[in-house]
Design a protein around this motif. Sequence first.
Motif, short mmCIF file in Angstrom:
data_model
loop_
_atom_site.label_atom_id
_atom_site.label_comp_id
_atom_site.label_asym_id
_atom_site.label_seq_id
_atom_site.Cartn_x
_atom_site.Cartn_y
_atom_site.Cartn_z
N LEU A 270 6.22 21.28 70.56
CA LEU A 270 5.60 21.59 69.28
C LEU A 270 4.10 21.76 69.48
O LEU A 270 3.45 20.85 70.00
CB LEU A 270 5.84 20.46 68.28
N LYS A 271 3.56 22.89 69.05
CA LYS A 271 2.12 23.14 69.17
C LYS A 271 1.48 23.18 67.79
O LYS A 271 1.94 23.91 66.91
CB LYS A 271 1.87 24.46 69.90
N ARG A 272 0.45 22.38 67.61
CA ARG A 272 -0.26 22.39 66.33
C ARG A 272 -0.96 23.73 66.13
O ARG A 272 -1.58 24.27 67.04
CB ARG A 272 -1.28 21.26 66.30
N THR A 273 -0.88 24.23 64.91
CA THR A 273 -1.64 25.43 64.55
C THR A 273 -2.88 25.05 63.74
O THR A 273 -3.70 25.91 63.44
CB THR A 273 -0.77 26.39 63.73
N MET A 274 -2.97 23.76 63.37
CA MET A 274 -4.11 23.24 62.63
C MET A 274 -4.43 21.86 63.19
O MET A 274 -3.53 21.06 63.42
CB MET A 274 -3.77 23.11 61.12
N ALA A 275 -5.69 21.58 63.40
CA ALA A 275 -6.09 20.27 63.92
C ALA A 275 -5.66 19.17 62.96
O ALA A 275 -5.82 19.29 61.74
CB ALA A 275 -7.60 20.23 64.13
N GLN A 276 -5.08 18.11 63.50
CA GLN A 276 -4.67 16.93 62.75
C GLN A 276 -3.64 17.22 61.66
O GLN A 276 -3.53 16.49 60.67
CB GLN A 276 -5.89 16.21 62.15
N SER A 277 -2.87 18.27 61.85
CA SER A 277 -1.75 18.52 60.94
C SER A 277 -0.65 17.48 61.19
O SER A 277 -0.69 16.73 62.16
CB SER A 277 -1.19 19.93 61.17
N THR A 278 0.34 17.45 60.30
CA THR A 278 1.44 16.49 60.42
C THR A 278 2.76 17.24 60.54
O THR A 278 3.08 18.08 59.70
CB THR A 278 1.50 15.56 59.20
N PHE A 279 3.51 16.93 61.58
CA PHE A 279 4.84 17.50 61.74
C PHE A 279 5.87 16.56 61.09
O PHE A 279 5.80 15.34 61.23
CB PHE A 279 5.19 17.69 63.22
N TRP A 280 6.82 17.18 60.40
CA TRP A 280 7.98 16.48 59.85
C TRP A 280 9.21 17.13 60.47
O TRP A 280 9.42 18.34 60.35
CB TRP A 280 8.05 16.59 58.33
#
Length: 653
Positions: A270-280
């Motif tokens: 999983l790669k973040r597309t936004m800094a400090q986003s949250t994955f569910w």
Amino acid sequence: MNKRSRLRRLAAAALSGLVLLTLTIAGTAPAAAEDGNGKLLLVLDSSGSMKEKAGDGKTKIEAAKTALTGVVDALPDDAQVGMRVYGATVFDRKDKGACQDTQLVVPIGTGNQAKLKAAIGKYKPYGETPIAYSLEQAAKDLGTEGQRTILLVSDGEETCVPDPCPVAQKIADAGIDLKIDVVGFNVSGKAEQQLRCVADKGNGDYYDADDTEELEESLSRLSTRAFRPFRLGGTPITGSDEPATAPDFGPGSWLDKLPTEAEAVKYYRLKRTMAQSTFWIGASLQAPSSRTQLAMKLVLPEDLDETCGFAYPSAIGGKHSRNLLTGVVTSHTKSNKDCNAATEFLLQVGFTDFSDSLAGQKFQLRVDEEPPVATRAGLPAEVDDPHWQSMAPRSPKAIQPGSSFADAPTITSGTYRVDVMPGEIQTFKVKADWGQRIQVLGQIAKLAKADQWVSRGARRYSVDILSPYGGPARAIFGKGGPAGDTSIVTRDGNEVGAQSKEVRWANRDGSGDDEQNNALAGEFYVTVQLDREAEDEPAFALPMTLTVGVIGTPNGAPQYANDAPPPAETPTPEPTPSETPSSEPSASESAEPPVSDPPADGQPGNGGSGDGTDGTADDGKPGPPVALTAALVTGAVALVGGGTGLLVWLRRH
């Protein structure tokens, strides 16, 4: 009416839904949903005994023609249905080919109602009863992909070899997506035992019918339903057994198969597309036992021992049931700086000591990436335990429930009437916004004398609430309301209830499942289940009323950073059947309950973050699966004859 007749009436009502619901699913599932393209093959007895009289004086063949014609008339144009008969062309078992006397008279297809009715018109009693060989051929007719159902209608036992019971077992072993349901038409003794065994070994259900009316009800009534195929959907993906070769995936719905070995794991990147986003990330599948469980971890690619989140998706259901295994892991951590700063994660999916019979099974992953908030200032604090708010049931509206997240119908505040069968889990979807919460009330009325056998033993029923991604969202320590979410079915009737906590962004900082899983607004799920007392218990459908309440006025929505849009709706690749609820507003719709109770300390939970403060050891490895007990196991809900009941659930958009 004696107990056996009463049971047959209930079974007839249940089976009608099975046929028509299977046909409906077959006709409406989109091609994009791998498991949604249901197929139904009718396998009909054309043996000489079908010319005998049924319980009402009509011949069995006359009753069958009447019932089958009604089914065909109700078919959607795009239903995938076919018809096979046996015993139609060779008169005596001594004659050549008698034990292979079965023909696919109408191949599985859509828009074939005219052909089906023509075949029914030619349907005549004639020869032997080669059930085993007919089942083998029926399995070939259905192919190997998608949800497949064989519906066998027979008035007698096998007259050839082999025994159809082990043949049914062999067919069922080919995959969880195929089952064999059986209607025993005016049978008893050895024939009934054999047909029950075929249904049991074929992962299906057995139904009795004695006369034309019961058979017609079993196959034609639109108002009832029975087991529907469990449905998964999404884009196929193959997880890697090595972290370095883990496939990339992101928001959406995905399908894969679990590892085939007990010690193996699968990795996804999983790669973040936004800094400090949250994955569910929610995982779900159909579990063969209520004592089953998976292990999910989010780790850092550069340090597999650094756990940023973990969960133990667990089965909701009861003994001898078709269980829904579900759970959620999130990347949110309160204080782990490495996890908060990470640009990518590895999702690890594997087994625990409670993962028997899950190896190689198909499962679904639903993923969302929530933007970071611009500021936490002004957001409501973590919520306390809720107080039950009284809900007055209204005139119930009938609704067709789902059997999984993919086909759960959307409902709103109101009262609904459902028929629940033993071993079945029903699903519903309700929107709850920020600042709102859900209440569900399930009620069973006093049982009529003829139905009181249902209350013997310790048959349980229950309601539960799950988060938008399938995590346990029911408040463990909610105040007031029904005594619990699970109860034993009693002859005097009773009720069960469940309530969620108010949806607040800050709930994700809590230590319990009922806090973390009420931290994102959206479409929540309500489940209802009734225990099955034995593997060979005959199928029956009993009524229950469900009252749903979405409590509170929307408030406290977070402002996402850089005006980023809110998270997408929960990925649901298959359409959700719509339903028109009562136009009368529920007593709870406009109410805003003032909730302010002390927080529940030490509440158990299935998952957590890698902070070392919520069940994760200092080395980042998750501790034992302590908390799947209270939150998920109670998904078993029932409905019991002649009663009213209600089910509620809500979710935010």
